[in-house]
Motif scaffolding. Structure first.
Motif, PDB file in Angstrom:
ATOM      1  N   GLU A 194     -44.321 -34.999 -31.200  1.00 34.13           N
ATOM      2  CA  GLU A 194     -43.255 -36.177 -31.640  1.00 34.13           C
ATOM      3  C   GLU A 194     -44.117 -36.470 -33.026  1.00 34.13           C
ATOM      4  O   GLU A 194     -43.617 -36.770 -33.940  1.00 34.13           O
ATOM      5  CB  GLU A 194     -43.025 -36.959 -30.581  1.00 34.13           C
ATOM      6  CG  GLU A 194     -41.855 -38.084 -31.378  1.00 34.13           C
ATOM      7  CD  GLU A 194     -41.450 -39.248 -30.299  1.00 34.13           C
ATOM      8  OE1 GLU A 194     -41.627 -39.003 -29.161  1.00 34.13           O
ATOM      9  OE2 GLU A 194     -40.579 -39.763 -30.656  1.00 34.13           O
ATOM     10  N   ARG A 225     -42.274 -36.276 -36.633  1.00 33.41           N
ATOM     11  CA  ARG A 225     -41.400 -37.459 -37.103  1.00 33.41           C
ATOM     12  C   ARG A 225     -41.832 -37.501 -38.669  1.00 33.41           C
ATOM     13  O   ARG A 225     -42.931 -37.758 -39.047  1.00 33.41           O
ATOM     14  CB  ARG A 225     -41.584 -38.583 -36.415  1.00 33.41           C
ATOM     15  CG  ARG A 225     -40.914 -38.634 -35.244  1.00 33.41           C
ATOM     16  CD  ARG A 225     -40.764 -40.178 -34.679  1.00 33.41           C
ATOM     17  NE  ARG A 225     -39.853 -39.939 -33.531  1.00 33.41           N
ATOM     18  CZ  ARG A 225     -38.401 -40.291 -33.107  1.00 33.41           C
ATOM     19  NH1 ARG A 225     -37.690 -40.341 -34.161  1.00 33.41           N
ATOM     20  NH2 ARG A 225     -38.050 -40.380 -31.984  1.00 33.41           N
ATOM     21  N   LYS A 241     -37.757 -31.726 -30.583  1.00 37.91           N
ATOM     22  CA  LYS A 241     -36.366 -32.270 -30.260  1.00 37.91           C
ATOM     23  C   LYS A 241     -35.826 -32.602 -31.634  1.00 37.91           C
ATOM     24  O   LYS A 241     -36.227 -32.964 -32.716  1.00 37.91           O
ATOM     25  CB  LYS A 241     -36.667 -33.392 -29.364  1.00 37.91           C
ATOM     26  CG  LYS A 241     -37.291 -33.378 -27.871  1.00 37.91           C
ATOM     27  CD  LYS A 241     -37.061 -34.406 -27.162  1.00 37.91           C
ATOM     28  CE  LYS A 241     -37.315 -34.476 -25.829  1.00 37.91           C
ATOM     29  NZ  LYS A 241     -38.002 -33.056 -25.022  1.00 37.91           N
ATOM     30  N   ALA A 242     -34.287 -32.579 -31.497  1.00 35.60           N
ATOM     31  CA  ALA A 242     -33.679 -32.772 -32.645  1.00 35.60           C
ATOM     32  C   ALA A 242     -33.793 -34.292 -33.127  1.00 35.60           C
ATOM     33  O   ALA A 242     -33.856 -34.401 -34.408  1.00 35.60           O
ATOM     34  CB  ALA A 242     -32.137 -32.595 -32.369  1.00 35.60           C
ATOM     35  N   SER A 243     -33.861 -35.199 -32.243  1.00 34.28           N
ATOM     36  CA  SER A 243     -33.949 -36.668 -32.686  1.00 34.28           C
ATOM     37  C   SER A 243     -35.125 -36.807 -33.541  1.00 34.28           C
ATOM     38  O   SER A 243     -35.294 -37.986 -34.199  1.00 34.28           O
ATOM     39  CB  SER A 243     -33.828 -37.465 -31.532  1.00 34.28           C
ATOM     40  OG  SER A 243     -35.139 -37.225 -30.695  1.00 34.28           O
ATOM     41  N   TRP A 244     -36.345 -35.838 -33.601  1.00 35.01           N
ATOM     42  CA  TRP A 244     -37.615 -36.152 -34.288  1.00 35.01           C
ATOM     43  C   TRP A 244     -37.376 -35.498 -35.730  1.00 35.01           C
ATOM     44  O   TRP A 244     -38.312 -35.809 -36.419  1.00 35.01           O
ATOM     45  CB  TRP A 244     -38.771 -35.258 -33.609  1.00 35.01           C
ATOM     46  CG  TRP A 244     -38.814 -35.581 -32.211  1.00 35.01           C
ATOM     47  CD1 TRP A 244     -38.447 -36.733 -31.447  1.00 35.01           C
ATOM     48  CD2 TRP A 244     -39.753 -34.779 -31.398  1.00 35.01           C
ATOM     49  NE1 TRP A 244     -39.011 -36.412 -30.265  1.00 35.01           N
ATOM     50  CE2 TRP A 244     -39.739 -35.715 -30.204  1.00 35.01           C
ATOM     51  CE3 TRP A 244     -40.486 -33.825 -31.570  1.00 35.01           C
ATOM     52  CZ2 TRP A 244     -40.218 -35.062 -28.881  1.00 35.01           C
ATOM     53  CZ3 TRP A 244     -41.200 -33.320 -30.526  1.00 35.01           C
ATOM     54  CH2 TRP A 244     -41.396 -33.725 -29.219  1.00 35.01           C
ATOM     55  N   LYS A 277     -36.510 -35.033 -39.464  1.00 36.49           N
ATOM     56  CA  LYS A 277     -35.815 -35.978 -40.457  1.00 36.49           C
ATOM     57  C   LYS A 277     -35.047 -35.218 -41.324  1.00 36.49           C
ATOM     58  O   LYS A 277     -34.897 -33.930 -41.789  1.00 36.49           O
ATOM     59  CB  LYS A 277     -37.108 -36.594 -41.465  1.00 36.49           C
ATOM     60  CG  LYS A 277     -37.474 -35.717 -42.485  1.00 36.49           C
ATOM     61  CD  LYS A 277     -38.299 -36.633 -43.353  1.00 36.49           C
ATOM     62  CE  LYS A 277     -38.630 -36.150 -44.736  1.00 36.49           C
ATOM     63  NZ  LYS A 277     -39.592 -37.049 -45.624  1.00 36.49           N
ATOM     64  N   ASP A 285     -30.359 -28.099 -29.916  1.00 34.02           N
ATOM     65  CA  ASP A 285     -29.790 -29.332 -30.662  1.00 34.02           C
ATOM     66  C   ASP A 285     -30.300 -29.142 -32.132  1.00 34.02           C
ATOM     67  O   ASP A 285     -29.573 -29.670 -33.106  1.00 34.02           O
ATOM     68  CB  ASP A 285     -29.916 -30.642 -30.055  1.00 34.02           C
ATOM     69  CG  ASP A 285     -28.912 -30.993 -28.896  1.00 34.02           C
ATOM     70  OD1 ASP A 285     -27.854 -30.024 -28.786  1.00 34.02           O
ATOM     71  OD2 ASP A 285     -29.316 -32.019 -28.259  1.00 34.02           O
ATOM     72  N   GLU A 315     -27.972 -28.992 -35.211  1.00 32.08           N
ATOM     73  CA  GLU A 315     -27.967 -30.148 -36.280  1.00 32.08           C
ATOM     74  C   GLU A 315     -28.529 -29.581 -37.698  1.00 32.08           C
ATOM     75  O   GLU A 315     -28.353 -30.393 -38.785  1.00 32.08           O
ATOM     76  CB  GLU A 315     -28.570 -31.111 -35.794  1.00 32.08           C
ATOM     77  CG  GLU A 315     -28.069 -32.110 -34.686  1.00 32.08           C
ATOM     78  CD  GLU A 315     -28.674 -33.376 -34.311  1.00 32.08           C
ATOM     79  OE1 GLU A 315     -29.745 -33.740 -34.999  1.00 32.08           O
ATOM     80  OE2 GLU A 315     -28.398 -33.902 -32.881  1.00 32.08           O
TER      81      GLU A 315
END
Ligand SMILES: NC(=O)c1ccc[n+]([C@@H]2O[C@H](COP(=O)([O-])OP(=O)(O)OC[C@H]3O[C@@H](n4cnc5c(N)ncnc54)[C@H](O)[C@@H]3O)[C@@H](O)[C@H]2O)c1
Length: 341
Positions: free
Chosen positions: A199, A203, A220-223, A225, A241, A245
């Motif tokens: 992570e 990020r 993971k998708a949330s990391w 940018k 994901d 995305e």
């Protein structure tokens, strides 16, 4: 007679020239797009199911023919033993390449394919980055600090010299240390950071490259940018994901990715979670200008490359030609006189 070339010979014949390798890949994907290659599916020798490869290993047979002015047939026979580095102090992969003369179909060269394999894998990323990566990319996250990570870095730096920070994450921190130690000398303009988690590496990174032996998603998708360029060069390393995305999904070759079945898009396809139409382009379509690559700075772009034997063969042919020119290597014969014919 055939010419035997060791890894040292391959290096003497420009085997480590990344710019040449990227140029080879450009020619290769052009020929591939135009139907001038033959790419039988990879054949994997393994001692269990697909997942066993990350524990026990496998050997892949990757034959092919490259037409046009390259005109060579051959095969890469490449093994993978993931515990080699830690248990035996040996590389995970080892490979032999055989080139066959298009006229007689006799073998004309047998050479180390280990280095060529790593170079072409980096070069494919480099070629893709030219179309898909932001020009001002400055942070690269490398997930996996093994052999392939070296050539991925070489390729990225040769097409995106703007990269100034390289974050390295490997489950084995000693491998991250060794990687950074080596590459710091090669790229004094780069700040190398040992990341303690995937992570923290990913990020804010402009480029994320996964080259691990993992068969479970890491990224993971949330990391991820906005504007990132993501490369899946190892196995199933991105959670689905991430792919959902992304604005664009590009593959080196749809059929080969799906047939091999180990990378994120292939796993999603098998589970009915990804369809052919969702694949924006194959790399060859970008090279010939049939499709545009990146068109906006904030696009998230996913590139999956599973590799094809023809990529190895085009480099091996260039190396072979150079060896002939400079009288490098050892000539060996299959026989003094054929026993039967
Ligand atoms: N796409 C292609 O064309 C292509 C070509 C060659 C190799 N590969 C693949 O690339 C991968 C890496 O190859 P390599 O030669 O660098 O192998 P390597 O063994 O030298 O390095 C792999 C590294 O990944 C690390 N790793 C494993 N699981 C991890 C995880 N969950 N998180 C972070 N690090 C992890 C290991 O500790 C190891 O250091 C392999 O899976 C190989 O099959 C793909």
């Amino acid at each position: 007679m055939f010419l035997y070339l060791s890894q040292e010979d391959v290096i003497k014949c420009d085997g480590l020239d990344m710019k040449m390798a990227i140029d080879d890949m450009r020619r290769l994907f052009l020929l591939h797009y135009n139907g001038a290659t033959i790419v039988p599916h990879k054949l994997s020798l393994r001692w269990g199911d697909l997942k066993s490869e990350s524990r026990i290993g496998r050997i892949n047979a990757m034959p092919g023919y490259v037409g046009g002015d390259v005109n060579v047939a051959g095969i890469k026979w490449v093994s993978s033993k993931p515990d080699n580095p830690l248990k035996r102090g040996l590389p995970r992969a080892s490979a032999l390449i055989i080139l066959n003369d298009p006229e007689t179909l006799f073998p004309v060269a047998v050479m180390d394919g280990t280095l060529i394999s790593a170079m072409r894998t980096g070069a494919v990323t480099g070629l893709a980055a030219m179309y898909l990566c932001r020009e001002d990319a400055s942070i690269l996250a490398l997930i996996g600090a093994g052999v392939q990570a070296h050539t991925q870095l070489m390729a990225v730096k040769s097409v995106r010299p703007s990269v100034r920070e390289v974050r390295v994450f490997d489950l084995n921190l000693a491998r991250s240390d060794a990687f950074i130690e080596t590459e710091r000398n090669n790229y004094p303009d780069v700040l190398f950071v040992k990341a303690l988690s995937a992570e923290t590496a990913v990020r804010d990174a402009d480029i994320v490259i996964t080259v691990t032996t993992s068969m479970e998603p890491i990224v993971k998708a949330s990391w991820v940018k906005e504007g990132a360029f993501l490369v899946n060069a190892g196995n199933y390393e991105y959670e689905p994901d991430v792919v959902y995305e992304c604005d664009k999904v590009i593959l080196d070759d749809w059929d080969e990715v799906v047939h091999r079945g180990i990378q994120t898009v292939a796993v999603m396809f098998k589970e009915g979670a990804f369809h052919r139409e969702r694949c924006y382009a194959e790399l060859g379509e970008l090279v010939v200008g049939e499709k545009k690559g990146r068109v906006a700075e904030n696009e998230k772009i996913f590139f999956g490359a599973v590799g094809m034997g023809v990529e190895d063969l085009i480099i091996a042919k260039r190396v072979f030609d150079k060896a002939l020119e400079n009288k490098i290597g050892v000539w060996l014969s299959l026989w003094d006189k054929p026993y039967w014919f």
